[in-house]
Design an enzyme around this catalytic site. Structure first.
Site, PDB file in Angstrom:
ATOM      1  N   GLY A   1      -3.852 -18.091 -36.888  1.00  0.00           N
ATOM      2  CA  GLY A   1      -2.998 -18.742 -37.886  1.00  0.00           C
ATOM      3  C   GLY A   1      -3.530 -18.508 -39.292  1.00  0.00           C
ATOM      4  O   GLY A   1      -2.817 -18.714 -40.264  1.00  0.00           O
TER       5      GLY A   1
ATOM      6  N   ASP B   1      -4.137 -15.774 -41.137  1.00  0.00           N
ATOM      7  CA  ASP B   1      -3.858 -14.341 -41.036  1.00  0.00           C
ATOM      8  C   ASP B   1      -4.838 -13.425 -41.767  1.00  0.00           C
ATOM      9  O   ASP B   1      -5.298 -12.442 -41.214  1.00  0.00           O
ATOM     10  CB  ASP B   1      -2.456 -14.037 -41.568  1.00  0.00           C
ATOM     11  CG  ASP B   1      -1.360 -14.797 -40.823  1.00  0.00           C
ATOM     12  OD1 ASP B   1      -1.675 -15.662 -39.993  1.00  0.00           O
ATOM     13  OD2 ASP B   1      -0.184 -14.506 -41.083  1.00  0.00           O
TER      14      ASP B   1
ATOM     15  N   TRP C   1      -4.941 -17.313 -46.899  1.00  0.00           N
ATOM     16  CA  TRP C   1      -6.084 -18.000 -46.273  1.00  0.00           C
ATOM     17  C   TRP C   1      -7.424 -17.562 -46.865  1.00  0.00           C
ATOM     18  O   TRP C   1      -8.457 -17.729 -46.240  1.00  0.00           O
ATOM     19  CB  TRP C   1      -6.055 -17.785 -44.752  1.00  0.00           C
ATOM     20  CG  TRP C   1      -4.982 -18.595 -44.089  1.00  0.00           C
ATOM     21  CD1 TRP C   1      -3.726 -18.185 -43.740  1.00  0.00           C
ATOM     22  CD2 TRP C   1      -5.046 -19.988 -43.699  1.00  0.00           C
ATOM     23  NE1 TRP C   1      -3.017 -19.211 -43.157  1.00  0.00           N
ATOM     24  CE2 TRP C   1      -3.804 -20.323 -43.116  1.00  0.00           C
ATOM     25  CE3 TRP C   1      -6.046 -20.979 -43.780  1.00  0.00           C
ATOM     26  CZ2 TRP C   1      -3.515 -21.595 -42.613  1.00  0.00           C
ATOM     27  CZ3 TRP C   1      -5.759 -22.245 -43.281  1.00  0.00           C
ATOM     28  CH2 TRP C   1      -4.513 -22.539 -42.712  1.00  0.00           C
TER      29      TRP C   1
ATOM     30  N   GLU D   1       3.895 -24.249 -49.167  1.00  0.00           N
ATOM     31  CA  GLU D   1       3.199 -23.776 -47.964  1.00  0.00           C
ATOM     32  C   GLU D   1       1.694 -24.003 -48.112  1.00  0.00           C
ATOM     33  O   GLU D   1       1.030 -24.448 -47.184  1.00  0.00           O
ATOM     34  CB  GLU D   1       3.514 -22.276 -47.761  1.00  0.00           C
ATOM     35  CG  GLU D   1       2.958 -21.712 -46.461  1.00  0.00           C
ATOM     36  CD  GLU D   1       3.328 -20.248 -46.247  1.00  0.00           C
ATOM     37  OE1 GLU D   1       3.950 -19.641 -47.156  1.00  0.00           O
ATOM     38  OE2 GLU D   1       2.997 -19.714 -45.181  1.00  0.00           O
TER      39      GLU D   1
HETATM   40  C1  DGY Z   1       3.541 -14.194 -40.781  1.00  0.00           C
HETATM   41  O1  DGY Z   1       4.461 -13.459 -40.473  1.00  0.00           O
HETATM   42  O2  DGY Z   1       3.132 -14.344 -41.938  1.00  0.00           O
HETATM   43  C2  DGY Z   1       2.955 -15.049 -39.776  1.00  0.00           C
HETATM   44  O3  DGY Z   1       1.853 -15.752 -40.224  1.00  0.00           O
HETATM   45  C3  DGY Z   1       2.647 -14.342 -38.515  1.00  0.00           C
HETATM   46  O4  DGY Z   1       2.742 -15.311 -37.574  1.00  0.00           O
END
Ligand code: DGY
Length: 427
Positions: free
Chosen positions: A165, A167, A353, A396
């Site tokens: 999660g 990424d 992240w 987000e």
């Molecule tokens: C995205 O597409 O950014 C997602 O985090 C992948 O799950």
């Protein structure tokens, strides 16, 4: 925060959850993420439980309707067609009755279901629905240890950064070098059409994300093969802590619901995981670190992945040390908890992240710190989280230096976490 402020924020959060509700599942946000995401949904259910308990159970049940026969719960369920997202079902080609991705995500379901059960006003409904979910969540936990810990070390590996999660975390940079980019089919990113590219992963990272997807697809998504065939195998302490906490919570729930075998199996998984977690502790960093399973080395990156273990029942000394680490980071940023130590030269305040604050990680860290009575730090996390949404809305994620909103807007799990934080702020 005064009481009227709180009720206004509550109403705004409910509005975000309702507008992203597609019926039986909730999308993370319009445009950027038009399907059901695994850990988003489980955390979203907690928010929904504040205004519609039955709907909260449905969110998790819908996700589990798409569990694979081997026990894996996929990270995306593509309920409907949408061109707005890449990579879509044709790239994954998992050949499920309803298309899904082929990888998984942090196992928050066990934790979420136990919390829904405990706070339920309708106890009869909660017992019935929790009882039906128990064996499914247990099968997912079994899948994790069978497929992602083939040598029985007690800790599971992620095989794709999307599984964590987190990424584009700095944690993956070195191990990711091993993932080639040759042979990646031409593609057009959609995420950068919905969000500022400066807040998103880079093109080079996307090439590698796609290479891994193609590689696993070439192995027909056979989970018995993927672990050993992956050039990327990272043991993430945060990912493991969430799984360990979910195992412990599922064990408690199974005891209450008189399912002794599920209770015993999950208790054993949690205790093996907790024992193995200590091999990831770094005294100099005052937190845990990821391990590259291919080289066997710890990864020198002080990310939120190594702070998250407070969510599991780690030794109190380690939890207190992590609280001091957060306090130290809190001197360098206005809002906590940043996803990377701001003292790290690789820290980027706005890039996904690699630095930003996320309310979901704040919630899990806060929850863990409360259980060891680190009330000063946990109260500051609650305050930071509520200040962020007051200043910048339901984004987000947020720049920890300025509070600027980043990524997608009107974000479901941010709204869900706000409802949780408001509940705590009332006490
Ligand atoms: C995205 O597409 O950014 C997602 O985090 C992948 O799950």
């Amino acid at each position: 925060m005064t009481a009227p402020d709180q009720s206004k924020i509550f109403d705004l959060a409910v509005e975000v959850l309702k507008e992203n509700d597609q019926g039986g599942y909730t999308i993370p946000t319009k445009g950027l993420y038009p399907f059901q995401w695994n850990w988003d949904s489980c955390l979203t259910a907690l928010g929904q439980s504040h205004f519609d308990e039955a709907r909260a159970w449905t969110e998790i049940e819908t996700l589990f309707e798409h569990q694979w026969p081997d026990g894996m719960v996929p990270h995306i369920v593509f309920h409907v067609h949408s061109d707005g997202y890449f990579p879509g079902p044709d790239v994954w080609a998992t050949e499920r009755p309803v298309a899904t991705s082929g990888i998984t995500q942090p196992a928050v379901a066990g934790f979420a279901v136990r919390r829904l059960f405990e706070r339920a006003r309708d106890k009869e409904m909660a017992a019935r629905r929790a009882r039906a979910l128990l064996p499914k969540i247990d099968a997912w936990h079994r899948w994790f240890y069978a497929n992602r810990d083939p040598k029985g070390e007690g800790l599971v590996a992620i095989l794709h950064p999307w599984e964590a999660g987190r990424d584009n975390s700095i944690d993956w940079d070195e191990a990711f070098e091993r993932v080639p980019t040759e042979g990646v089919e031409p593609y057009t990113r959609r995420d950068t059409q919905h969000a500022d590219p400066a807040h998103r992963p880079t093109k080079e990272q996307y090439d590698r994300y796609l290479w891994l997807v193609q590689h696993f697809r070439g192995l027909d998504w056979d989970n018995a093969k993927l672990h050993d065939a992956s050039p990327f195998q990272v043991v993430d302490p945060g990912f493991n802590a969430i799984l360990i906490r979910a195992c412990a919570d599922l064990a408690d729930l199974a005891e209450t619901l008189k399912e002794p075998q599920i209770a015993a199996d999950n208790r054993a998984r949690a205790s093996a995981g907790l024992a193995a977690m200590q091999s990831l502790w770094s005294a100099p960093h005052g937190q845990y670190l990821c391990k590259d399973r291919i080289t066997g080395a710890l990864i020198d990156s002080a990310s939120i992945g190594g702070i998250l273990p407070v969510f599991a029942a780690i030794p109190p000394d380690n939890a207190h040390a992590i609280a001091r680490t957060i306090e130290k980071q809190g001197k360098a940023v206005k809002f906590i908890v940043p996803s990377q130590d701001p003292a790290d030269p690789r820290f980027e305040a706005k890039r996904y992240w690699r630095g930003p604050v996320w309310l979901v990680t704040n919630y899990m860290i806060m929850d863990g710190l409360r259980s060891v009575e680190e009330n000063g730090v946990s109260d500051r996390i609650v305050q930071s989280s509520l200040d962020l949404i007051t200043q910048s809305g339901f984004a987000e994620y947020y720049d920890p230096l300025t509070g600027e909103p980043c990524g997608g807007g009107r974000f479901t799990w941010t709204a869900a976490m706000v409802l949780e934080f408001l509940q705590l702020a009332k006490r």
